[in-house]
Design a protein around this motif. Structure first.
Motif, short mmCIF file in Angstrom:
data_model
loop_
_atom_site.label_atom_id
_atom_site.label_comp_id
_atom_site.label_asym_id
_atom_site.label_seq_id
_atom_site.Cartn_x
_atom_site.Cartn_y
_atom_site.Cartn_z
N THR A 1 5.53 -8.77 1.75
CA THR A 1 5.14 -7.36 1.63
C THR A 1 4.76 -7.04 0.19
O THR A 1 5.52 -7.32 -0.73
CB THR A 1 6.28 -6.43 2.09
OG1 THR A 1 6.59 -6.71 3.45
CG2 THR A 1 5.88 -4.97 1.95
N CYS B 1 -6.45 -2.93 2.96
CA CYS B 1 -5.52 -3.29 4.04
C CYS B 1 -5.98 -2.71 5.37
O CYS B 1 -5.99 -3.40 6.40
CB CYS B 1 -4.10 -2.81 3.72
SG CYS B 1 -3.28 -3.75 2.41
N MET C 1 -4.45 -4.39 8.56
CA MET C 1 -3.09 -4.72 8.12
C MET C 1 -2.29 -3.42 8.04
O MET C 1 -2.70 -2.48 7.38
CB MET C 1 -3.14 -5.40 6.74
CG MET C 1 -3.86 -6.73 6.75
SD MET C 1 -4.32 -7.30 5.08
CE MET C 1 -2.72 -7.43 4.29
N LYS D 1 2.35 -4.58 5.55
CA LYS D 1 1.87 -5.58 4.60
C LYS D 1 1.76 -5.01 3.19
O LYS D 1 1.75 -5.75 2.21
CB LYS D 1 0.52 -6.15 5.05
CG LYS D 1 0.58 -6.81 6.42
CD LYS D 1 1.70 -7.85 6.50
CE LYS D 1 1.81 -8.46 7.88
NZ LYS D 1 3.01 -9.32 8.00
#
Length: 202
Positions: free
Chosen positions: A160, A54, A59, A127
C-alpha cells in the motif's frame, strides 16, 4: 547520416546501455511512504495526480482531507461524481485553524481523520491512501508524529502506498519516508494580489 548524427546516435546508445544496466538492478516492489512538502504550490495537486493514476488503472484508493473544509473542489467533485466506486473520499477537517479559532475542535477533528486514515490504510484492498494536509495537523501537534511514523512502519500493508501532503513536514516523517519532494516557492500570484482561482487552486 551526418557525422554529427552518427556521434549523437553513438552517445545515446551508450546512455541507453548504461541506463538499462541500472534498471536491471531495480527489481524490488513495495508500497511507498510519499511526502509532498515545501512552501511552493502543487503538493496536493501532485498527490491527486497519483490518485487519478490509480483510478485510471482501476486500483482501489482513498483520500482523507485533514484540514480543508466543506468547500467544493474540482478533484473532490470529480471523484465523488464519477469514481466513488474506485476511490473513497473523506473530508474530515473544518477549515484552516485560523478560520475555526478553536484548538480543541481542531484536535478532535484531526484525531477523527487519523482514525479514518488508519482504517483505510489497514484495508489492503486500497493500493494508495492520500492523507491530504496531514502535515499541518502534525505541525500543530493535533496528531503525534511518532504515532503516525510507528503506524506506517508497523501496520501499513506491504504493497500500500501512503501519500502525505502539506508544508513543514516533520523530520521524523521525512526520515521514515521512501520518497520526499519539496516544492520550492519561486513566484506566486497571491503576492501580486491575485486570489485563488478555480481550476488552478481548487
Amino acid at each position: 547520416m551526418t557525422a554529427d548524427s552518427d556521434r549523437h546516435a553513438m552517445k545515446m546508445a551508450k546512455k541507453k546501455a548504461a541506463r538499462d544496466k541500472i534498471m536491471a538492478t531495480k527489481t524490488d516492489e513495495k508500497g511507498l511512504i510519499i511526502v509532498n512538502t515545501g512552501k511552493g504550490k502543487g503538493k496536493s495537486s501532485a498527490a491527486f495526480g497519483m490518485i487519478f493514476r490509480c483510478i485510471a488503472h482501476d486500483m482501489k484508493c482513498a483520500v482523507v482531507q485533514f484540514i480543508k473544509g466543506g468547500m467544493s473542489t474540482g478533484e473532490r467533485d470529480l471523484i465523488l461524481g464519477k469514481f466513488s466506486d474506485t476511490c473513497s473520499f473523506h473530508t474530515m477537517g473544518e477549515g484552516f485553524t485560523w478560520e475555526t479559532q478553536d484548538r480543541d475542535r481542531d484536535v478532535e477533528m484531526a484525531q477523527a481523520a487519523w482514525e479514518k486514515a488508519k482504517e483505510l490504510i489497514r484495508d489492503d484492498s486500497h493500493k494508495m491512501v492520500l492523507l491530504d494536509e496531514i502535515n499541518i495537523a502534525l505541525r500543530y501537534d493535533y496528531i503525534d508524529v511518532n504515532e503516525v511514523v510507528k503506524f506506517l512502519e508497523e501496520e501499513k500493508p506491504h504493497m500500500t502506498h501512503v501519500v502525505l501532503t502539506g508544508r513543514n513536514a516533520k523530520e521524523e516523517l521525512i526520515e521514515a519516508a521512501d520518497l520526499v519532494t519539496e516544492m520550492e516557492l519561486v513566484k506566486h500570484p497571491f503576492r501580486a494580489g491575485i486570489k485563488a482561482q478555480i481550476g488552478v487552486e481548487f
